[in-house]
Scaffold this active site. Structure first.
Site, PDB file in Angstrom:
ATOM      1  N   ASP A 146     -11.155  10.264   7.374  1.00 21.09           N
ATOM      2  CA  ASP A 146     -11.998  11.235   7.801  1.00 21.09           C
ATOM      3  C   ASP A 146     -13.253  10.933   7.331  1.00 21.09           C
ATOM      4  O   ASP A 146     -14.216  11.337   7.729  1.00 21.09           O
ATOM      5  CB  ASP A 146     -11.575  12.501   6.737  1.00 21.09           C
ATOM      6  CG  ASP A 146     -11.393  11.985   5.213  1.00 21.09           C
ATOM      7  OD1 ASP A 146     -11.054  10.619   5.258  1.00 21.09           O
ATOM      8  OD2 ASP A 146     -11.571  12.769   4.346  1.00 21.09           O
ATOM      9  N   TRP A 198      -7.266  11.715   1.836  1.00 20.24           N
ATOM     10  CA  TRP A 198      -6.969  12.096   0.790  1.00 20.24           C
ATOM     11  C   TRP A 198      -5.778  11.753   0.452  1.00 20.24           C
ATOM     12  O   TRP A 198      -4.671  12.734   0.272  1.00 20.24           O
ATOM     13  CB  TRP A 198      -7.535  13.755   0.616  1.00 20.24           C
ATOM     14  CG  TRP A 198      -8.607  14.149   0.600  1.00 20.24           C
ATOM     15  CD1 TRP A 198      -9.841  13.448   1.317  1.00 20.24           C
ATOM     16  CD2 TRP A 198      -9.377  15.147   0.044  1.00 20.24           C
ATOM     17  NE1 TRP A 198     -11.253  14.251   1.047  1.00 20.24           N
ATOM     18  CE2 TRP A 198     -10.738  15.371   0.410  1.00 20.24           C
ATOM     19  CE3 TRP A 198      -8.750  16.376  -0.829  1.00 20.24           C
ATOM     20  CZ2 TRP A 198     -11.597  16.405   0.011  1.00 20.24           C
ATOM     21  CZ3 TRP A 198      -9.871  17.158  -1.255  1.00 20.24           C
ATOM     22  CH2 TRP A 198     -11.093  17.280  -0.822  1.00 20.24           C
ATOM     23  N   TYR A 213     -17.587   2.064   3.882  1.00 18.04           N
ATOM     24  CA  TYR A 213     -16.014   2.021   3.995  1.00 18.04           C
ATOM     25  C   TYR A 213     -16.013   2.769   5.443  1.00 18.04           C
ATOM     26  O   TYR A 213     -15.441   2.122   6.289  1.00 18.04           O
ATOM     27  CB  TYR A 213     -15.342   2.914   3.116  1.00 18.04           C
ATOM     28  CG  TYR A 213     -14.079   3.064   3.315  1.00 18.04           C
ATOM     29  CD1 TYR A 213     -13.073   2.303   3.301  1.00 18.04           C
ATOM     30  CD2 TYR A 213     -13.841   4.523   3.588  1.00 18.04           C
ATOM     31  CE1 TYR A 213     -11.779   2.692   3.676  1.00 18.04           C
ATOM     32  CE2 TYR A 213     -12.473   5.125   4.039  1.00 18.04           C
ATOM     33  CZ  TYR A 213     -11.391   4.046   3.848  1.00 18.04           C
ATOM     34  OH  TYR A 213     -10.136   4.592   4.112  1.00 18.04           O
ATOM     35  N   LYS A 244     -14.472   1.171   8.927  1.00 24.32           N
ATOM     36  CA  LYS A 244     -13.292   1.703   9.512  1.00 24.32           C
ATOM     37  C   LYS A 244     -13.609   2.393  10.968  1.00 24.32           C
ATOM     38  O   LYS A 244     -12.684   2.184  11.828  1.00 24.32           O
ATOM     39  CB  LYS A 244     -12.724   3.027   8.646  1.00 24.32           C
ATOM     40  CG  LYS A 244     -11.991   2.664   7.529  1.00 24.32           C
ATOM     41  CD  LYS A 244     -11.008   1.905   7.470  1.00 24.32           C
ATOM     42  CE  LYS A 244      -9.628   2.867   8.141  1.00 24.32           C
ATOM     43  NZ  LYS A 244      -8.414   1.923   8.000  1.00 24.32           N
ATOM     44  N   ALA A 265      -5.665  -2.273   4.526  1.00 26.71           N
ATOM     45  CA  ALA A 265      -7.175  -1.793   4.703  1.00 26.71           C
ATOM     46  C   ALA A 265      -7.958  -2.085   3.682  1.00 26.71           C
ATOM     47  O   ALA A 265      -7.239  -2.134   2.250  1.00 26.71           O
ATOM     48  CB  ALA A 265      -7.342  -0.321   5.093  1.00 26.71           C
ATOM     49  N   TYR A 266      -9.086  -2.387   3.565  1.00 26.77           N
ATOM     50  CA  TYR A 266     -10.055  -2.412   2.271  1.00 26.77           C
ATOM     51  C   TYR A 266     -10.440  -0.876   2.070  1.00 26.77           C
ATOM     52  O   TYR A 266     -11.120  -0.439   2.821  1.00 26.77           O
ATOM     53  CB  TYR A 266     -11.192  -3.298   2.711  1.00 26.77           C
ATOM     54  CG  TYR A 266     -12.328  -3.395   1.535  1.00 26.77           C
ATOM     55  CD1 TYR A 266     -12.486  -4.580   0.767  1.00 26.77           C
ATOM     56  CD2 TYR A 266     -12.869  -2.306   1.209  1.00 26.77           C
ATOM     57  CE1 TYR A 266     -13.231  -4.686  -0.093  1.00 26.77           C
ATOM     58  CE2 TYR A 266     -13.763  -2.429  -0.040  1.00 26.77           C
ATOM     59  CZ  TYR A 266     -13.970  -3.840  -0.407  1.00 26.77           C
ATOM     60  OH  TYR A 266     -14.974  -3.783  -1.660  1.00 26.77           O
ATOM     61  N   THR A 267      -9.560  -0.413   1.136  1.00 24.26           N
ATOM     62  CA  THR A 267      -9.845   0.930   0.916  1.00 24.26           C
ATOM     63  C   THR A 267     -10.805   1.547  -0.403  1.00 24.26           C
ATOM     64  O   THR A 267     -10.718   2.678  -0.872  1.00 24.26           O
ATOM     65  CB  THR A 267      -8.289   1.515   0.678  1.00 24.26           C
ATOM     66  OG1 THR A 267      -7.699   1.082  -0.585  1.00 24.26           O
ATOM     67  CG2 THR A 267      -7.647   1.336   1.945  1.00 24.26           C
ATOM     68  N   LEU A 315      -5.227  -9.947   6.911  1.00 24.49           N
ATOM     69  CA  LEU A 315      -5.812  -9.511   7.873  1.00 24.49           C
ATOM     70  C   LEU A 315      -7.126 -10.185   8.567  1.00 24.49           C
ATOM     71  O   LEU A 315      -7.564 -10.215   9.724  1.00 24.49           O
ATOM     72  CB  LEU A 315      -6.075  -8.057   7.623  1.00 24.49           C
ATOM     73  CG  LEU A 315      -5.748  -6.781   8.769  1.00 24.49           C
ATOM     74  CD1 LEU A 315      -4.075  -7.008   8.542  1.00 24.49           C
ATOM     75  CD2 LEU A 315      -6.108  -5.378   8.417  1.00 24.49           C
ATOM     76  N   GLY A 374       0.705  -1.256  -0.152  1.00 25.81           N
ATOM     77  CA  GLY A 374       0.087   0.086  -0.073  1.00 25.81           C
ATOM     78  C   GLY A 374       1.006   1.339  -0.075  1.00 25.81           C
ATOM     79  O   GLY A 374       2.081   1.180   0.191  1.00 25.81           O
TER      80      GLY A 374
HETATM   81  N1  LIG Z   1      -6.134   6.255   0.566  1.00 23.11           N
HETATM   82  C1  LIG Z   1      -6.932   7.229   1.081  1.00 23.11           C
HETATM   83  O1  LIG Z   1      -7.334   8.204   0.515  1.00 23.11           O
HETATM   84  C2  LIG Z   1      -7.084   7.046   2.717  1.00 23.11           C
HETATM   85  C3  LIG Z   1      -7.929   8.159   3.207  1.00 23.11           C
HETATM   86  C4  LIG Z   1      -7.928   8.046   4.782  1.00 23.11           C
HETATM   87  C5  LIG Z   1      -7.534   7.090   5.308  1.00 23.11           C
HETATM   88  N2  LIG Z   1      -6.656   6.188   4.691  1.00 23.11           N
HETATM   89  C6  LIG Z   1      -6.265   4.753   5.537  1.00 23.11           C
HETATM   90  O2  LIG Z   1      -4.915   5.007   5.507  1.00 23.11           O
HETATM   91  C7  LIG Z   1      -4.432   3.669   5.662  1.00 23.11           C
HETATM   92  C8  LIG Z   1      -3.391   3.169   4.410  1.00 23.11           C
HETATM   93  O3  LIG Z   1      -4.023   3.779   3.196  1.00 23.11           O
HETATM   94  P1  LIG Z   1      -3.350   3.570   1.728  1.00 23.11           P
HETATM   95  O4  LIG Z   1      -3.661   4.546   0.893  1.00 23.11           O
HETATM   96  O5  LIG Z   1      -1.894   3.136   2.063  1.00 23.11           O
HETATM   97  O6  LIG Z   1      -4.015   2.135   1.310  1.00 23.11           O
HETATM   98  P2  LIG Z   1      -3.746   1.319   0.029  1.00 23.11           P
HETATM   99  O7  LIG Z   1      -2.609   1.989  -0.903  1.00 23.11           O
HETATM  100  O8  LIG Z   1      -4.956   1.231  -0.607  1.00 23.11           O
HETATM  101  O9  LIG Z   1      -3.080   0.264   0.476  1.00 23.11           O
HETATM  102  C9  LIG Z   1      -3.929  -0.681   1.517  1.00 23.11           C
HETATM  103  C10 LIG Z   1      -3.070  -2.241   1.334  1.00 23.11           C
HETATM  104  O10 LIG Z   1      -3.741  -3.208   2.132  1.00 23.11           O
HETATM  105  C11 LIG Z   1      -3.721  -4.348   1.941  1.00 23.11           C
HETATM  106  N3  LIG Z   1      -5.054  -5.180   2.088  1.00 23.11           N
HETATM  107  C12 LIG Z   1      -6.337  -5.278   1.819  1.00 23.11           C
HETATM  108  N4  LIG Z   1      -6.769  -6.197   2.338  1.00 23.11           N
HETATM  109  C13 LIG Z   1      -6.278  -6.821   3.236  1.00 23.11           C
HETATM  110  C14 LIG Z   1      -6.031  -8.034   3.809  1.00 23.11           C
HETATM  111  N5  LIG Z   1      -7.453  -8.768   3.925  1.00 23.11           N
HETATM  112  N6  LIG Z   1      -4.986  -8.397   4.625  1.00 23.11           N
HETATM  113  C15 LIG Z   1      -3.869  -7.870   4.333  1.00 23.11           C
HETATM  114  N7  LIG Z   1      -3.590  -6.731   3.576  1.00 23.11           N
HETATM  115  C16 LIG Z   1      -4.726  -6.277   3.077  1.00 23.11           C
HETATM  116  C17 LIG Z   1      -3.532  -4.124   0.377  1.00 23.11           C
HETATM  117  O11 LIG Z   1      -3.000  -5.370  -0.096  1.00 23.11           O
HETATM  118  P3  LIG Z   1      -2.869  -5.705  -1.561  1.00 23.11           P
HETATM  119  O12 LIG Z   1      -1.861  -4.753  -2.175  1.00 23.11           O
HETATM  120  O13 LIG Z   1      -2.641  -7.211  -1.496  1.00 23.11           O
HETATM  121  O14 LIG Z   1      -4.283  -5.615  -2.277  1.00 23.11           O
HETATM  122  C18 LIG Z   1      -3.074  -2.896   0.092  1.00 23.11           C
HETATM  123  O15 LIG Z   1      -1.651  -3.384  -0.178  1.00 23.11           O
HETATM  124  C19 LIG Z   1      -5.593   2.742   5.392  1.00 23.11           C
HETATM  125  O16 LIG Z   1      -5.891   2.409   7.002  1.00 23.11           O
HETATM  126  C20 LIG Z   1      -6.841   3.791   4.954  1.00 23.11           C
HETATM  127  O17 LIG Z   1      -8.188   3.150   5.587  1.00 23.11           O
HETATM  128  C21 LIG Z   1      -6.455   5.922   3.552  1.00 23.11           C
END
Ligand SMILES: NC(=O)c1ccc[n+]([C@@H]2O[C@H](COP(=O)([O-])OP(=O)(O)OC[C@H]3O[C@@H](n4cnc5c(N)ncnc54)[C@H](OP(=O)(O)O)[C@@H]3O)[C@@H](O)[C@H]2O)c1
Length: 293
Positions: free
Chosen positions: A102, A150, A125, A129, A60-62, A37, A11
Site C-alpha cells: 500500500d 498492515w 521503502y 517497492k 523483501a527489505y521490510t 535476492l 518471513g
Molecule cells: N509486513 C507488512 O506490513 C507488509 C505490508 C505491505 C506489503 N508487504 C509485503 O509483503 C511481503 C511479505 O512481507 P512479510 O511481512 O512476510 O515480510 P517479513 O516478515 O519482514 O519477511 C521478509 C523476509 O524477506 C527476507 N529478506 C530480506 N532481505 C532479503 C534478501 N536480500 N534476500 C533474501 N531474502 C531477504 C527476510 O529474510 P531474513 O529472515 O533472512 O531477514 C525475511 O524472511 C513483502 O513483499 C512486503 O514488502 C508487507
C-alpha cells in the site's frame, strides 16, 4: 502435486504459506543466506533447482523506517532483487506472484485505492517497492503483482505481537488514530495465494489474470482500532485491559512518512480471481487466540 517456490523463507508470508499450503501443494521455501535476492546468480540457480510450477516472491527489505537512511540497500532487494526473481521465473516459463505494498500510494485520496490509481510513494521503502513492481512487469510477462498492507501473523515481528507484548506491562498505550488501512493476516494471504494459484493454473492463457491486484483483509481500521481489538481479545482471556489513547500521527514522529489513507479496494481480485479475504476483526481474533492460548 503442484510445486510452489516461495522466497523470504523466514518471513510472515512464507511461513504462513508453508503452514497453509501443506495439504494442497509442495511448498519449497528459499531464504538467506543461500538464497539472497541481491545475488542474481544465486536467485537464478536457486529457483531453477527448486523446479517450481509457480514462484511467489515474498522476500523483501521490510524495515520501513530504516529504509529512509538505507535506501540503496532497500532498492537492491525490493527493486533489483525482485527483477532477478522475475528474470528467473521468465526463464523457467512459470508464473510469478509478487507481493507489493500500500505504501506505493501517498494517501491523499479520499477513497480506497484501486489498482490503476496513480502511485506516488512518500518514503524510501515505498519507492523501492514501486521499483520492484516495474522490474517485475518489465521482466516477467506472466506475473501478478499483489499489493497487501498492515500484515500481522503469529510469526515474526508485527503490530499485533507488539501490542500483546505491551499488554503484559502497560495499562495504557498511545496509538495512532488518523491513519486508515486494511489489517491483513499473513495466514489469510497464504490462503488467498493458494486460491489465486489454483485459478491461475486452471486458465493459463487469460491475460486478465496478469497485472496488479490488491489483496488485503476485508473492512478498514485505524491502528488504534486494531490495537483495541487486540487488547479486548487479551482481556477476554483474563489479561489486563490495556487502554488505547488515540493519538495523531504528528504526536508519534517516525523517520518514514506514512499515508493517512492506505485503504486498498479489493474488488478486482474478487472479480477476476473470485478471491476475497475474511473480515479483519475475525482474523485478528483467531491470531490472538492462537498467540494467547
Ligand atoms: N509486513 C507488512 O506490513 C507488509 C505490508 C505491505 C506489503 N508487504 C509485503 O509483503 C511481503 C511479505 O512481507 P512479510 O511481512 O512476510 O515480510 P517479513 O516478515 O519482514 O519477511 C521478509 C523476509 O524477506 C527476507 N529478506 C530480506 N532481505 C532479503 C534478501 N536480500 N534476500 C533474501 N531474502 C531477504 C527476510 O529474510 P531474513 O529472515 O533472512 O531477514 C525475511 O524472511 C513483502 O513483499 C512486503 O514488502 C508487507
Amino acid at each position: 502435486m503442484m510445486r510452489i517456490a516461495v522466497t523470504g523463507s523466514k518471513g510472515q508470508v512464507a511461513t504462513s504459506l508453508l503452514e497453509r499450503g501443506r495439504a494442497k501443494a509442495e511448498v519449497v521455501a528459499l531464504g538467506r543466506p543461500a538464497f539472497d535476492l541481491t545475488d542474481r546468480a544465486a536467485v537464478l540457480t536457486g529457483l531453477e533447482a527448486a523446479r517450481p510450477d509457480v514462484v511467489v516472491n515474498a522476500a523483501a527489505y521490510t524495515a520501513v523506517d530504516k529504509a529512509e537512511t538505507e535506501e540503496a540497500a532497500a532498492v537492491r532487494v525490493n527493486g533489483d532483487g525482485a527483477g532477478h526473481v522475475a528474470e528467473a521465473a521468465a526463464r523457467l516459463g512459470v508464473p510469478l506472484l509478487h507481493l507489493s505494498t500500500d505504501y506505493v500510494f501517498d494517501g491523499a485520496l479520499d477513497r480506497p485505492y484501486r489498482e490503476d490509481d496513480p502511485t506516488s510513494p512518500t518514503g524510501a521503502y515505498g519507492r523501492s517497492k514501486l521499483a520492484g513492481e516495474k522490474a517485475v512487469a518489465d521482466r516477467c510477462e506472466d506475473s501478478a503483482i499483489l499489493r497487501t498492507a498492515w500484515v500481522y501473523s503469529p510469526f515474526g515481528a508485527n503490530f499485533v505481537r507488539t501490542m500483546l507484548r505491551l499488554n503484559e506491562t502497560r495499562d495504557e498505550v498511545g496509538v495512532v488514530a488518523d491513519q486508515r488501512g486494511n489489517p491483513t493476516s499473513a495466514l489469510d494471504i497464504a490462503d488467498a495465494l493458494i486460491a489465486t494459484i489454483a485459478a491461475r493454473m486452471k486458465d493459463d492463457a487469460s491475460p486478465a489474470l496478469r497485472g496488479v491486484f490488491h489483496m488485503t483483509g476485508s473492512g478498514e481500521a485505524t491502528w488504534a482500532d486494531l490495537a483495541e481489538t487486540v487488547f479486548h481479545q487479551a482481556a477476554a482471556r483474563g489479561r489486563r485491559l490495556t487502554h488505547v489513547r488515540r493519538i495523531a500521527t504528528a504526536d508519534y514522529p517516525t523517520p518514514a512518512r506514512r499515508p493517512a489513507n492506505s485503504r486498498l479496494d479489493n474488488e478486482k481480485l474478487a472479480r477476476v480471481y473470485g478471491v476475497r479475504l475474511p473480515e479483519w476483526r475475525q482474523s485478528v481474533e483467531s491470531c490472538c487466540d492462537r498467540l494467547l492460548s
